[in-house]
Design an enzyme around this catalytic site. Sequence first.
Site, PDB file in Angstrom:
ATOM      1  N   PRO A   1      37.349  41.991  38.583  1.00 26.00           N
ATOM      2  CA  PRO A   1      36.742  40.681  38.862  1.00 26.00           C
ATOM      3  C   PRO A   1      37.691  39.741  39.570  1.00 26.00           C
ATOM      4  O   PRO A   1      38.867  39.620  39.201  1.00 26.00           O
ATOM      5  CB  PRO A   1      36.390  40.171  37.460  1.00 26.00           C
ATOM      6  N   CYS A   2      37.179  39.070  40.615  1.00 26.20           N
ATOM      7  CA  CYS A   2      38.033  38.256  41.468  1.00 26.20           C
ATOM      8  C   CYS A   2      37.765  36.763  41.344  1.00 26.20           C
ATOM      9  O   CYS A   2      38.442  35.965  41.981  1.00 26.20           O
ATOM     10  CB  CYS A   2      37.858  38.676  42.933  1.00 26.20           C
ATOM     11  N   THR A   3      36.759  36.349  40.565  1.00 25.53           N
ATOM     12  CA  THR A   3      36.434  34.923  40.475  1.00 25.53           C
ATOM     13  C   THR A   3      37.609  34.056  40.039  1.00 25.53           C
ATOM     14  O   THR A   3      37.698  32.900  40.460  1.00 25.53           O
ATOM     15  CB  THR A   3      35.240  34.697  39.527  1.00 25.53           C
ATOM     16  N   PHE A  37      40.492  34.004  41.093  1.00 27.68           N
ATOM     17  CA  PHE A  37      41.361  33.710  42.230  1.00 27.68           C
ATOM     18  C   PHE A  37      40.587  33.349  43.491  1.00 27.68           C
ATOM     19  O   PHE A  37      41.173  33.091  44.525  1.00 27.68           O
ATOM     20  CB  PHE A  37      42.264  34.918  42.505  1.00 27.68           C
TER      21      PHE A  37
END
Length: 621
Positions: A346-348, A350
């Site tokens: 998951p990238c949310t 950053f």
Amino acid sequence: MPENDVKAQALSIARDNILKLQEQMTDRILKMAAEVERLLAIVTPVEARSFLKARCNLPSAELSTYVGFATVLKGSEDVLRAARASFPVVKALVAADEETRGEILERMEIGAQIDTKDVAAMKRRVAALKLTASESLAAHNKKMVAAAARRHSKAAMRSFAERTSALNDGILSHFTAGRRGSEEIRARLRRDAGALLADFGILFGTEFPNSATNRVDGRMALARRVLEDISSGAADAVGATEFSALRALSGDGRVQMSGRRTTLEEIPPAGMRPRVLELCAGAGGLALGLERAGFDHVALIERDRNAAATLRANRPHWNVIEDDVRRMDFTQFRKQGVDLLAGGLPCTPFSTSGKRKGRRDENDLLMEGVKAVKEVLPKAFAFENVEGLLHAEHSEYVATLLRKLSKLGYETAIHRVNARDYAIAQNRSRILIVGLRRELASGFRLPPKFPEMATNMGEAVGDLMRANGWSSADDWIRAMREAGLRSDTIRGYQGSAQIGESRRALKNGVSYAPPAKTAPTDEQAAIDGFLPGLTNRMRARLQDFPDDWNFVGGLGSVADQIGNAVPPAVAQAVGLSLHGALRNQQVDWKKMMVFGRRVLNLAPPPLDPHDLLRSDVLAPA
């Protein structure tokens, strides 16, 4: 003009120009040191190092020099400038002890020309002056003994490597392709392996207590076990992994079990493919790309119920584990021969479009990825994330991440990839955190880009735009083609378009959010300010999912699955590079790289249409 005068003039001009360039180079070094000093006044050294490496592309070899300059060379700028000190000399001075540094600076001040050899010699002289006569004699004797030991060790190692290489050749010649050597040959190999085994104990020892966690110990333990097997008569049982350990002992990287460096030009048969364990598998974009690159999945872990159902619907034979990676015990996979650990974590935390909480975000799973690497001990790993991870505010976190992975025995690098370089009509830039065991790292290269396969939204989704009879569809397709327009980054479900997205949508000629429920109609087009919307199927096409990839869930869930995915073509390209590094193979990109409905050489791939691995490949449209 006489010849001597011409030479003299040329030498004079060259000297003046070189002196000016040297002055400029020294001046740049000092300016760089000043900038780093200003940075260190605001952030910690760890944050500074991470920022300079990730965002400024400053080589690791230079980081310590610039970070340490303010501590040990501050105030010596005029002396260094007058001496036109090169970077290697400045680096040597930063690393030297205080007394050596003082002596060298004094010499520079009176005009002496200094290079790195002078710094090293001064360091030895200063150290020698501190010794008593007896200490000096003892140091000399120790050096003499150490030098003799090194000469003997080098000769012994050279002999050991040559004999191991000969053993490798014997195995290759007589125990590959189903052949078995004669009893005479087998006896010779047993004797040779036995002799090597005895020397192995003298040179390297017999115990390797950290073989489960330390890559060097693990490789040495395996090499010793292989020699034991061969000496006991089991030469024909040496497989590719065991042979690789012997090859490492000989220092020979030229051959494989096949006797030559092979080319990856087709997917290997079942049982011979590298194995991958995937975290946060989502709807399967990364998995599909790795499948096309010739990987077999040990398992795919995904906690979202709908995404897990999507995986099962499209690949019933995949081992889909519906669970949270934060609760997983990954040691269960250690004995399953995992070559690659991969995940679109998951990238949310950053993302520049999110709240950017970073490691404080409960959705940050990057450190869970590190935990999985530690427990699985794969040969390589690849984690996808957003570019926001490289922002200065996350530099300390990135430095910690890289440090943890290095301690586990991996060489790790952060790379940028963009979907547009892989025949995808989407401007989607992401980073890849890729690490390989140190003995494999030199074989990895980023995949090439394919500008000749560039496409646009008109070519990608034009047929889907026509689906409901929109009479202006062909005009829209033509406009997209002529302008070469690509979609903005496809993201997960959002309500109404945000301000920036609305502005980009107007420029790109397409309504981005929320997802359209149907293809446009003339009735919809009659409304003022109309822009065609992207349905989930169009969004999936722009993410490189094949049209027969079925998604499970409602409008929002499917939009999230599509937006969070790694485009299969990107995953395939990176997967092929990793496949090549893991198997020490060159990749035939024209034969292996498939872009959705097109292939790199613009010819239909020579595959059975029912081939499970490439069921989505069609002939060129």
